[in-house]
Write a protein that holds these residues in place. Structure first.
Motif, PDB file in Angstrom:
ATOM      1  N   MET A   1      45.762  38.326  28.543  1.00 38.91           N
ATOM      2  CA  MET A   1      44.770  39.166  29.206  1.00 38.91           C
ATOM      3  C   MET A   1      44.317  38.515  30.512  1.00 38.91           C
TER       4      MET A   1
ATOM      5  N   GLU B   1      38.257  42.929  30.295  1.00 34.57           N
ATOM      6  CA  GLU B   1      39.578  42.320  30.294  1.00 34.57           C
ATOM      7  C   GLU B   1      40.654  43.400  30.264  1.00 34.57           C
ATOM      8  N   HIS B   2      41.799  43.055  30.855  1.00 37.05           N
ATOM      9  CA  HIS B   2      42.905  43.998  30.949  1.00 37.05           C
ATOM     10  C   HIS B   2      44.206  43.269  30.613  1.00 37.05           C
TER      11      HIS B   2
ATOM     12  N   THR C   1      41.596  34.576  27.048  1.00 39.05           N
ATOM     13  CA  THR C   1      42.307  35.332  26.014  1.00 39.05           C
ATOM     14  C   THR C   1      43.782  35.423  26.368  1.00 39.05           C
TER      15      THR C   1
ATOM     16  N   SER D   1      42.046  34.740  32.284  1.00 38.91           N
ATOM     17  CA  SER D   1      41.154  34.891  31.143  1.00 38.91           C
ATOM     18  C   SER D   1      41.510  33.851  30.078  1.00 38.91           C
TER      19      SER D   1
ATOM     20  N   SER E   1      40.779  38.790  33.338  1.00 40.22           N
ATOM     21  CA  SER E   1      39.425  39.331  33.441  1.00 40.22           C
ATOM     22  C   SER E   1      39.221  39.950  34.812  1.00 40.22           C
TER      23      SER E   1
ATOM     24  N   ASP F   1      30.753  41.944  35.282  1.00 39.68           N
ATOM     25  CA  ASP F   1      31.899  41.850  34.386  1.00 39.68           C
ATOM     26  C   ASP F   1      32.534  43.232  34.212  1.00 39.68           C
TER      27      ASP F   1
END
Length: 730
Positions: A489, A502-503, A486, A484, A491, A499
């Protein structure tokens, strides 16, 4: 009619076909135990120069062995495998190295007179078994450098270099120290050998430590059909290699506990190193940061100015260790940009499950010195780095400091007892797990820091999950995990490209439990409760820890795991009932919901008996004593015949004078409840049809696993006085 498969293994066949016939015959004629069959091979072997007779003799041996079963041939197959391992590739040099160190001139001439490496290996096996086994240990030690589960490397910070060779090692004193720290009940032996330098390794010293393992047992099915128990102490071995130029101790052994304690003993006795002030350094390298970026920052290191720090080489494994993908660039290249340009923006390096090699180039100068210097750092896997062999202590320190700043290096740091006691409940949860693999998400849920556990040796980092199961919104099933944009994170993408959000990347990291080290840690915290100590492994799920109480009133104390599993309960119940001569004891368990008794023992869940008094004891002695006192009568069989339920699917059958029987499942409980009711009513015999009514089985026997049925027949249940009836044995 189907043709019977040939039971002869590949190693026996290879020895028969390739070795000189008299040597092959001598190996196959060996019997190392009473359970091994006698092959009755012909005594006379043909002249090796008579090819036709030799060929006929080989076929005759094959024909004789073909009449035996696979199990009967297994010991011979294992001996042949060991012999062939030292006659091929690096095994040849391993045997030659040890032979050069140990053989007399006469022995050396005899082994050199053998026609080929296979015959030399056989000759050593037949005539100098100790040298053969030492060569095996050396060969395995070299191999296991890449076998993470059995290998550790420690660094020792000595005040000054010590000139050391095998003759300078006090084998007796070291054996005594190892016996003490491992709490061995049998004699430990230490043998030291000098290892010459090779292209890959500097001059080293090898120590072979042979010792008995924890007392264990196996069930034995005797010729008369009865079952017995054989108690034995397995032979264990640790191989230590010390390289003075690296000041590095490498150890191969099954247990991480043994690896650390043997390393500490060697450093203390042989190197005269104060491990209490400067513990051995146990380093681990985490290359997972390179999944998100191959770029390196320029950290600030006191006394050093860094101009350039770049990754020049990266290697990953593709699913299997034998498949790899590598990328190398020049120092003026940006490896991140090269990978993106030629392999794509979402290239395999970004999605790598594991990195096996990273090469880093550093250009720097020391403060106040205009001379430009360079340092190359290569990290291979989780335990190896070329800095260990760098002769310049300043460069070594700089390299390790850089790796630490980049988040690649973590050093072993023993967790003190206070911290261990604080996390005792969580460690017990880990110990009770069925699997040896856990995720970062699970560790976060139970409140444990994976980095701290890794430093303490309880965990090892593996890789990251690339597919997970989720049940969220409209997605129910497997989702694919991708990088991702981020930070921190990842995805998730559903099966149809949708989708899935995010985790946290940390939740999807996977870790391997160091099961032996975890067990040792949990048991060590409980040992202060014991009057006498001495661990004995009875089963992978059961350890006899020692005794509590005073002379004449000693209670054996066991520790059991996985008592939420019915199969484990049945297994351990049979094992403990067979040990009823030890008296009524305590079974500490990491499971919370379980039976009140297991064999003639009171079951005590440790998590409901924690001490809150701030003392060294993690368990409350008074709470344990109270639970034992209230459960002792039941563990002795109770005062009356009864089925005591501890849930819908578990219960204990109590018969005065007998160890309680753990019964599991509705069918078993229903059958024994009917037998108990009939006994208490004064008409003990129950008709088979009535006994199995509403159970779905055709006979009482079908409600039990075969081993359990064999252990309870005519002990707790027996045929009645009339055919077709059953009764309780009281």
């Amino acid at each position: 009619m189907a043709q019977k498969a040939n039971p002869i293994g590949p190693n026996i066949l290879a020895l028969i076909e390739d070795a000189r016939i008299d040597l092959a015959r001598a190996v196959l004629a060996i019997r190392e135990g009473e359970n091994e069959p006698e092959f009755n091979l012909p005594e006379e072997t043909p002249n090796p120069s008579d090819e036709e007779s030799v060929s006929e003799f080989r076929q005759k041996i094959i024909g004789i062995l073909s009449d035996f079963d696979l199990d009967e041939l297994r010991p011979a197959e294992q001996r042949c495998r060991r012999i062939r391992a030292l006659s091929d590739s690096k095994g040849i040099s391993s045997l030659a190295t040890i032979v050069d160190k140990q053989f007399t001139e006469e022995q050396a001439q005899e082994i050199e007179a053998q026609p080929d490496p296979l015959c030399r290996s056989i000759w050593a096996f037949l005539n100098t078994r100790q040298t053969f086994e030492d060569a095996e240990s050396f060969h395995f030690a070299r191999q296991f450098r890449d076998h993470g589960k059995m290998y550790d490397a420690f660094e020792v910070e000595l005040e000054k270099a010590i000139n050391l060779d095998a003759n300078a090692i006090d084998e007796t004193a070291l054996a005594s120290k190892i016996t003490e720290v491992l709490e061995l009940k049998t004699i430990c032996t230490v043998k030291a050998l000098d290892l010459p330098s090779t292209e890959a390794h500097p001059t080293s010293i090898m120590l072979i430590v042979r010792h008995g393992g924890p007392l264990s047992s196996v069930h034995d099915h005797r010729d008369d059909g009865r079952r017995g128990t054989i108690y034995f102490r397995p032979p264990n071995e640790a191989t230590l290699i010390y390289t003075p130029s690296k000041r590095q101790i490498e150890i191969c052994a099954d247990s991480p506990v043994v690896r650390q304690k043997v390393g500490d003993a060697f450093a203390e006795v042989t190197l005269e190193h104060d491990i209490s002030q400067k513990p051995l350094t146990w380093k681990r390298y985490n290359l997972s940061r390179f999944r998100t970026s191959l770029a390196l920052s320029i950290p600030k290191i006191e006394g050093v100015e860094i101009q350039v720090a770049r990754v020049l080489e990266v290697e990953i494994r593709l699913g299997h260790w034998s498949r790899k993908l590598a990328l190398k660039v020049a120092i003026d290249d940006d490896i991140q940009e090269i990978a993106t340009r030629y392999l794509g923006r979402g290239n395999i390096f970004r999605r790598a499950a594991s990195f096996s090699r990273i090469g880093i180039a550093v250009k720097y100068n020391r403060a106040g010195d205009a001379k430009e210097r360079s340092l190359n750092i290569t990290v291979s896997g989780v335990k190896s780095c070329n800095l260990q062999s760098n002769k310049d202590p300043d460069e070594r320190s700089l390299g390790f400091a850089l790796l630490h700043e980049w988040g690649i290096l973590s050093a072993f740091r023993q967790i003190d007892n206070g911290d261990l006691r604080a996390m005792f409940a969580q460690l017990v949860d880990l110990y009770d797990l069925e699997e040896d693999e856990v995720t970062g998400g699970y560790l976060r849920e139970i409140g444990l820091d994976p980095d701290r556990l890794i430093e303490g040796g309880l965990l090892e980092r593996r890789d990251r999950q690339d597919v997970v199961l989720i049940d969220k919104d409209d997605i129910d099933g497997e989702v694919e995990i991708k990088p991702s944009s981020t930070p921190g994170m990842v995805s998730a993408t559903g099966p149809f490209g949708e989708d899935a959000g995010e985790h946290p990347a940390a939740d999807l990291e996977r870790y391997q439990l160091n099961r032996e080290w975890l067990q040792e840690t949990v048991l060590k915290l409980i040992r202060p409760l014991l009057t006498s100590k001495g661990a004995q492994v009875l089963d992978q799920d059961l350890v006899l820890m020692g005794d509590m109480g005073t002379d004449g009133h000693r209670k054996p104390v066991y520790f059991a795991r996985r008592l939420g599993n019915p199969q484990v309960i049945n297994k351990l119940d049979q094992l403990l009932r067979a040990r009823n001569a030890s008296g009524i004891g305590i079974v500490l368990t990491s499971s919370v919901d379980t039976l009140t008794c297991l064999g003639p023992n009171v079951v005590v869940p440790v998590l409901t008996h924690l001490s809150d008094e701030g003392e060294d004891l993690v368990l409350s002695r008074d709470a344990l004593a109270q639970t034992f006192s209230s459960g002792r009568n039941v563990a002795a069989g109770g005062s009356s015949v009864a089925v005591l339920k501890s849930g819908n699917q578990s219960a204990s059958l109590c018969i005065p004078g007998k160890a309680p029987l753990a019964i599991l499942g509705a069918n078993q409980i229903r059958i024994f409840e009917k037998l108990v009711t009939a006994h208490l009513a004064g008409s003990p015999d129950v008709k088979t049809a009535d006994l199995i009514e509403d159970t779905g089985v055709k006979s009482p026997q079908q409600a039990f696993k075969k081993p359990m049925w064999e252990s309870i027949l005519d002990v707790y249940i027996a045929k009645g006085s009339t055919r077709g009836y059953w009764r309780l044995v009281v």
